[in-house]
Motif scaffolding. Structure first.
Motif, PDB file in Angstrom:
ATOM      1  N   LYS A  38       0.838  -1.198   0.000  1.00 35.03           N
ATOM      2  CA  LYS A  38       0.000   0.000   0.000  1.00 35.03           C
ATOM      3  C   LYS A  38       0.874   1.249   0.000  1.00 35.03           C
ATOM      4  N   ARG A  39       0.392   2.260  -0.675  1.00 40.42           N
ATOM      5  CA  ARG A  39       1.123   3.515  -0.772  1.00 40.42           C
ATOM      6  C   ARG A  39       0.706   4.454   0.356  1.00 40.42           C
ATOM      7  N   HIS A  40       1.689   4.959   1.085  1.00 41.03           N
ATOM      8  CA  HIS A  40       1.454   5.923   2.156  1.00 41.03           C
ATOM      9  C   HIS A  40       2.324   7.147   1.906  1.00 41.03           C
ATOM     10  N   ARG A  41       2.281   8.099   2.824  1.00 39.33           N
ATOM     11  CA  ARG A  41       3.140   9.277   2.787  1.00 39.33           C
ATOM     12  C   ARG A  41       3.806   9.449   4.138  1.00 39.33           C
ATOM     13  N   MET A  42       5.008   9.997   4.140  1.00 35.04           N
ATOM     14  CA  MET A  42       5.644  10.338   5.407  1.00 35.04           C
ATOM     15  C   MET A  42       4.747  11.315   6.144  1.00 35.04           C
ATOM     16  N   GLY A  43       4.555  11.077   7.427  1.00 33.47           N
ATOM     17  CA  GLY A  43       3.616  11.883   8.193  1.00 33.47           C
ATOM     18  C   GLY A  43       3.987  13.347   8.264  1.00 33.47           C
ATOM     19  N   ARG A  44       5.284  13.656   8.391  1.00 35.23           N
ATOM     20  CA  ARG A  44       5.693  15.060   8.547  1.00 35.23           C
ATOM     21  C   ARG A  44       6.581  15.544   7.412  1.00 35.23           C
ATOM     22  N   GLY A  45       6.753  14.722   6.377  1.00 33.31           N
ATOM     23  CA  GLY A  45       7.569  15.129   5.253  1.00 33.31           C
ATOM     24  C   GLY A  45       9.031  15.285   5.626  1.00 33.31           C
ATOM     25  N   ILE A  46       9.757  16.016   4.792  1.00 34.03           N
ATOM     26  CA  ILE A  46      11.175  16.300   5.028  1.00 34.03           C
ATOM     27  C   ILE A  46      11.376  17.805   4.918  1.00 34.03           C
ATOM     28  N   LEU A  47      11.836  18.417   5.995  1.00 35.65           N
ATOM     29  CA  LEU A  47      12.193  19.833   5.938  1.00 35.65           C
ATOM     30  C   LEU A  47      13.578  19.943   5.305  1.00 35.65           C
ATOM     31  N   PHE A  74       6.959   0.837   9.471  1.00 34.34           N
ATOM     32  CA  PHE A  74       6.703   2.089   8.770  1.00 34.34           C
ATOM     33  C   PHE A  74       7.859   3.066   8.968  1.00 34.34           C
ATOM     34  N   ARG A  75       8.373   3.117  10.180  1.00 35.33           N
ATOM     35  CA  ARG A  75       9.502   3.993  10.478  1.00 35.33           C
ATOM     36  C   ARG A  75      10.731   3.568   9.671  1.00 35.33           C
ATOM     37  N   ALA A  76      10.916   2.275   9.510  1.00 37.71           N
ATOM     38  CA  ALA A  76      12.031   1.773   8.712  1.00 37.71           C
ATOM     39  C   ALA A  76      11.879   2.204   7.253  1.00 37.71           C
ATOM     40  N   LYS A  77      10.665   2.153   6.749  1.00 37.80           N
ATOM     41  CA  LYS A  77      10.418   2.580   5.371  1.00 37.80           C
ATOM     42  C   LYS A  77      10.647   4.080   5.217  1.00 37.80           C
ATOM     43  N   GLU A  78      10.268   4.846   6.225  1.00 40.30           N
ATOM     44  CA  GLU A  78      10.538   6.288   6.190  1.00 40.30           C
ATOM     45  C   GLU A  78      12.041   6.544   6.139  1.00 40.30           C
ATOM     46  N   ALA A  79      12.791   5.781   6.924  1.00 45.63           N
ATOM     47  CA  ALA A  79      14.248   5.943   6.954  1.00 45.63           C
ATOM     48  C   ALA A  79      14.856   5.645   5.583  1.00 45.63           C
ATOM     49  N   ILE A  80      14.331   4.638   4.911  1.00 43.39           N
ATOM     50  CA  ILE A  80      14.820   4.300   3.569  1.00 43.39           C
ATOM     51  C   ILE A  80      14.548   5.455   2.603  1.00 43.39           C
ATOM     52  N   ALA A  81      13.373   6.054   2.722  1.00 40.49           N
ATOM     53  CA  ALA A  81      13.032   7.196   1.862  1.00 40.49           C
ATOM     54  C   ALA A  81      13.962   8.382   2.143  1.00 40.49           C
ATOM     55  N   VAL A  82      14.273   8.609   3.410  1.00 45.73           N
ATOM     56  CA  VAL A  82      15.156   9.719   3.780  1.00 45.73           C
ATOM     57  C   VAL A  82      16.564   9.484   3.244  1.00 45.73           C
ATOM     58  N   ARG A  83      17.075   8.272   3.397  1.00 45.19           N
ATOM     59  CA  ARG A  83      18.419   7.974   2.895  1.00 45.19           C
ATOM     60  C   ARG A  83      18.477   8.153   1.380  1.00 45.19           C
ATOM     61  N   GLY A  84      17.423   7.758   0.680  1.00 44.44           N
ATOM     62  CA  GLY A  84      17.376   7.975  -0.761  1.00 44.44           C
ATOM     63  C   GLY A  84      17.430   9.455  -1.102  1.00 44.44           C
ATOM     64  N   TYR A  85      16.745  10.257  -0.308  1.00 43.58           N
ATOM     65  CA  TYR A  85      16.752  11.708  -0.525  1.00 43.58           C
ATOM     66  C   TYR A  85      18.144  12.278  -0.272  1.00 43.58           C
ATOM     67  N   LEU A  86      18.805  11.824   0.793  1.00 44.48           N
ATOM     68  CA  LEU A  86      20.159  12.288   1.094  1.00 44.48           C
ATOM     69  C   LEU A  86      21.141  11.874  -0.006  1.00 44.48           C
ATOM     70  N   ASP A  87      20.989  10.661  -0.523  1.00 42.48           N
ATOM     71  CA  ASP A  87      21.873  10.203  -1.594  1.00 42.48           C
ATOM     72  C   ASP A  87      21.781  11.115  -2.813  1.00 42.48           C
ATOM     73  N   LYS A  88      20.580  11.603  -3.108  1.00 40.44           N
ATOM     74  CA  LYS A  88      20.411  12.526  -4.234  1.00 40.44           C
ATOM     75  C   LYS A  88      21.134  13.841  -3.967  1.00 40.44           C
ATOM     76  N   ILE A  89      21.047  14.314  -2.722  1.00 41.17           N
ATOM     77  CA  ILE A  89      21.744  15.556  -2.369  1.00 41.17           C
ATOM     78  C   ILE A  89      23.244  15.411  -2.599  1.00 41.17           C
ATOM     79  N   PHE A  90      23.814  14.316  -2.103  1.00 40.81           N
ATOM     80  CA  PHE A  90      25.265  14.148  -2.196  1.00 40.81           C
ATOM     81  C   PHE A  90      25.719  13.753  -3.602  1.00 40.81           C
ATOM     82  N   SER A  91      24.820  13.191  -4.394  1.00 43.58           N
ATOM     83  CA  SER A  91      25.180  12.898  -5.783  1.00 43.58           C
ATOM     84  C   SER A  91      25.369  14.191  -6.573  1.00 43.58           C
TER      85      SER A  91
END
Length: 301
Positions: free
Chosen positions: A139-148, A180-197
């Motif tokens: 199922k598709r969800h969204r991070m509850g508080r997003g990423i600032l 769910f928290r683990a999945k959020e962490a995976i999404a955050v790490r993916g976002y950070l990887d894009k920043i550093f790329s």
């Protein structure tokens, strides 16, 4: 006032703000605080009784007092209500001499609790993410508080602040909160990887409530693999008694460290560990179930 006069006032104010850290030896204080339900106002009952803050006034006063003792230049917060509540909070801080002119506020899936950033220095880039997909059990969800995600310019240098508030440890009927928290962490790490790329030497300062301790998957995964150019380092923080806990959960009567500061390798040398720690004033019991974190960044011209 003429447009030229107004422009001159703004220019002078901007020059003062940008120059200030250099006058103070290049030191900038950053703090983070989970405010515990600094939420929107309860509506009027319609019988002449005015609306009141959902968070009791004594708790708000204790928060302001805790922050005044730290006197941060930049402040990240979690569990702030809507934008009117951010304005209320900003006004209360300003009344105590903490003049935050710039703010960033993020709308995630959670309509009530949000992440925000307040700064004495200009926010020059805003790339916060309100719609961060998380897939769990098909199922598709969204991070509850997003990423600032906001970059602040200080003395001609940009620092990128990334704020998080992962799913709480309270059970919900829809899914397993830990997964769910683990999945959020995976999404955050993916976002950070894009920043550093895009910029391997980006000066990133990550802060927030990860709702797990440092030995658990979400914290370790967000930090990244040791030695990797995109990894973040956890800043060790202690109070005056040498204790590191940041949160007290009354339901289980447990103290734990679930709030973190992490910085990229390019920013790590700027961390002043002797001027970093946790707010230890007993007012924390009134203010929130969390304690504020703070650190000092020693920036060169």
């Amino acid at each position: 006032m003429s447009s030229c006069g107004a422009w001159g006032v703004r220019l002078a104010a901007s020059f003062y703000l940008l120059f200030l850290p250099l006058v103070q030896g290049g030191e900038v204080v950053f703090a983070y605080y989970n405010l515990k339900n600094y939420l929107s106002m309860n509506p009027s009952r319609g019988d002449g009784v005015s609306a009141r803050l959902a968070k009791p006034v004594e708790e708000v006063s204790a928060i302001v007092s805790m922050l005044k003792a730290i006197n941060p230049d930049i402040l990240g917060v979690a569990e702030i209500g809507d934008q009117s509540m951010l304005l209320d909070f900003q006004r209360r801080l300003n009344n105590e001499g903490m003049d935050f002119l710039y703010t960033e506020w993020v709308q995630g899936f959670d309509d009530a609790r949000h992440l925000a950033l307040l700064s004495r220095y200009p926010i020059v880039v805003r790339t916060s993410q309100s719609n961060v997909p998380v897939e769990l059990n098909g199922k598709r969800h969204r991070m509850g508080r997003g990423i600032l995600d906001a970059s602040i310019e200080i003395g001609g240098e940009q620092l990128r602040f990334v704020g998080l508030h992962l799913k709480s440890r309270r059970p919900v009927a829809e899914y397993d909160e830990a997964k769910f928290r683990a999945k959020e962490a995976i999404a955050v790490r993916g976002y950070l990887d894009k920043i550093f790329s895009m910029n391997p030497i980006e000066k990133v300062f990550l802060f927030g409530d990860l709702n797990d301790t440092k030995n658990e998957f979400p914290v370790k995964h967000i930090a990244g693999p040791n030695g990797d150019p995109s990894s973040l380092r956890v800043i060790p923080l202690l109070d005056a008694n040498g204790e590191s806990w940041t949160h007290y959960w009354a339901l289980s009567d447990t103290y734990s460290r679930i709030d973190f500061f992490m910085v990229s390798k390019a920013l790590w040398p700027a961390v002043n560990f002797k001027k970093s720690g946790l707010g230890a004033d007993l007012k924390w019991r009134t203010a929130s179930d969390h304690r504020p974190l703070f650190t000092t960044l020693s920036l060169e011209k």
